[in-house]
Design a protein around this motif. Structure first.
Motif: not given
Length: 483
Positions: A249, A254, A281, A284-288, A317
């Protein structure tokens, strides 16, 4: 000869490894480094120049690939014959013909003193990068190849689908689901000539200049490939469960590259709790995204196989990458990548025009090998062979338990030894080499900085390609060298 006195400049606008590469290349072309001369080891040159070992390794690898130097097992790097080099712009050779001159050509270079040294012959090489090919079913493979060529049609000799043969992709999808718990359709699978190609393809999908987190130490080949993409590589600390999500974190990455089933080289098997933390983790974000390298999960010698990280992914993911190099043979050069549905759409838009890099004939052979049950039988045979070697090596190391702590047992094809007497990795590797045994220091797998949580006294012993007699002889020599 004199020291390799290379003047490195941080402000030169070129990477340090390029400056080292340019210097050695120039010395060879000018004839100042003669044919057969031994270059300093990557460790000694890195120490002398005060740079990381990986920097020197990158320079040497480039020189190797271009044919300026060659690597001789257990001996080091030597200058090659390059007497007919011409300038690409045209003109005469830059060097005079280089010739070996007696003892001068065979002498090794001492980076500090320039004196010749005799390298002890390597009796046993505990390489972690080899496999046992003695039990490979050559007759079966030959028979399948013959039958397929007899029944070949014109379609087999075309380019085929960019993703790979649809039948083989379906076979791999079924195999992954039953053996690794991977949930995917054949359409999500892309077949390529090894993981190198698949990672390069992934760069087109994820885009350039991605910030990617990697466990430290890690699989250095993947590290170098990512580095060539201009990715911002972020070393992340490990603990006994694998990559630290807290440190991940903080890194700002990314994408995270992980080996949850058997981390290379530390041998850590990531528990389900840590896996869930990583998936959280990523979600939590679309790009990860998480890249799961499942390179040798077939070889586990205690308990049930650990399911893949992708098997627990409900949000799409995990990018799953696997290979047949460890389980069948490296020369087959067939790997596969499972893309999440969102990234599959990106692949279709940006990469669907790339032709497949694996021969259609080879794909047919592999499909037959799996479908007819030969692969399963071969795996079972190799698991027994490797388990016997694993147990033998553990047994031979038992008498050294007061000196070393054994790590990474019961899975994969290598073990780690952590010295309990305070001896350094460098000392352990040197003492082993003097006894004619090649072992590998953990620092070889570290990125730019050695992790602060590692005290620098671990070596790696691979055993896959060694016979039982070689394991006994090698460990016997180590016991005397490290007594």
């Amino acid at each position: 000869m004199n020291d390799l006195t290379i003047t490195l400049r941080q402000d030169a606008g070129r990477h340090l490894y390029e400056q080292i590469y340019d210097y050695i290349k120039s010395e060879i072309r000018k004839g100042k480094l003669r044919v057969g001369e031994r270059l300093p080891s990557t460790r000694s040159l890195a120490d002398f120049l005060q740079v990381s070992r990986s920097t020197v390794e990158l320079a040497y690898e480039q020189l190797l690939s271009e044919g300026y130097i060659e690597a001789k097992p257990c001996r080091g790097y030597f200058v090659c014959q390059v007497e007919e080099l011409f300038d690409l712009k045209g003109g005469e050779p830059e060097t005079e013909a280089l010739t070996e001159t007696g003892a001068e050509a065979g002498a090794s270079i001492n980076v500090h003193t320039g004196t010749g040294e005799e390298t002890p012959p390597c009796i046993c090489d505990f390489s972690p990068n080899t496999i046992d090919m003695t039990a490979f079913p050559y007759a079966t493979w030959k028979k399948i190849t013959k039958n397929i060529l007899v029944g070949a049609n014109s379609e087999m000799f075309t380019y085929g689908s960019p993703k790979g043969d649809p039948v083989l992709r379906g076979t791999i999808a079924r195999y992954l689901h039953t053996s690794r718990g991977v949930n995917c359709s054949p359409e999500q699978i892309i077949i390529g000539a090894g993981n190198d190609y698949l990672l390069m393809l992934l760069e087109k999908v994820l885009g350039r200049h991605v910030a990617i987190a990697m466990e430290n130490p890690t699989y250095k080949r993947a590290y170098r490939i990512f580095e060539s993409f201009a990715y911002r590589i972020l070393p992340v600390a490990m603990d006994s469960s694998g990559m630290s999500v807290g440190e991940l974190r903080k890194s700002g990455a990314e994408v995270a590259y992980v080996m949850p089933s058997h981390q290379y080289p530390m041998g850590v098997v990531m528990p389900i709790g840590r896996r869930m933390e990583l998936l959280k983790w990523a979600g939590e974000k679309e790009t990860r995204y998480l890249i799961e390298d499942d390179y040798d999960s077939e070889f586990r010698f205690k308990g049930k196989p650990v399911p893949s990280l992708q098997a627990s992914d409900r949000l799409g993911k995990v990018i799953y990458i696997g290979t047949f190099s460890k389980s069948i043979a490296p020369a087959i050069r067939i790997g596969y990548m499972v893309l999440p549905v969102p990234l599959l759409k990106v692949y279709e838009e940006k990469c669907s025009f790339y032709s497949t890099t694996v021969s259609g004939i080879d794909q047919k052979i592999l499909n037959e090998f799996i479908e007819k049950g030969h692969f399963e039988r071969h795996l079972n045979r190799m698991r027994k062979i490797y388990r016997d070697k694993h147990d033998l090596l553990l047994g031979e190391l038992k008498t050294m338990e007061r000196q070393f702590k054994v790590l990474g047992a019961n899975a994969g094809l290598h073990l780690l030894l952590q010295d309990e007497r305070g001896r350094s990795e460098e000392m352990l590797v040197r003492q082993a080499a003097e006894a004619g045994v090649k072992v590998y220091g953990l620092s070889e797998f570290c990125m730019e900085d050695i992790p602060s949580y590692w005290n620098g006294n671990m070596v790696i012993l691979g055993y896959a390609s060694l016979s039982r007699e070689q394991i006994r002889e090698g460990t016997g020599l180590l016991k005397r060298a490290w007594k």
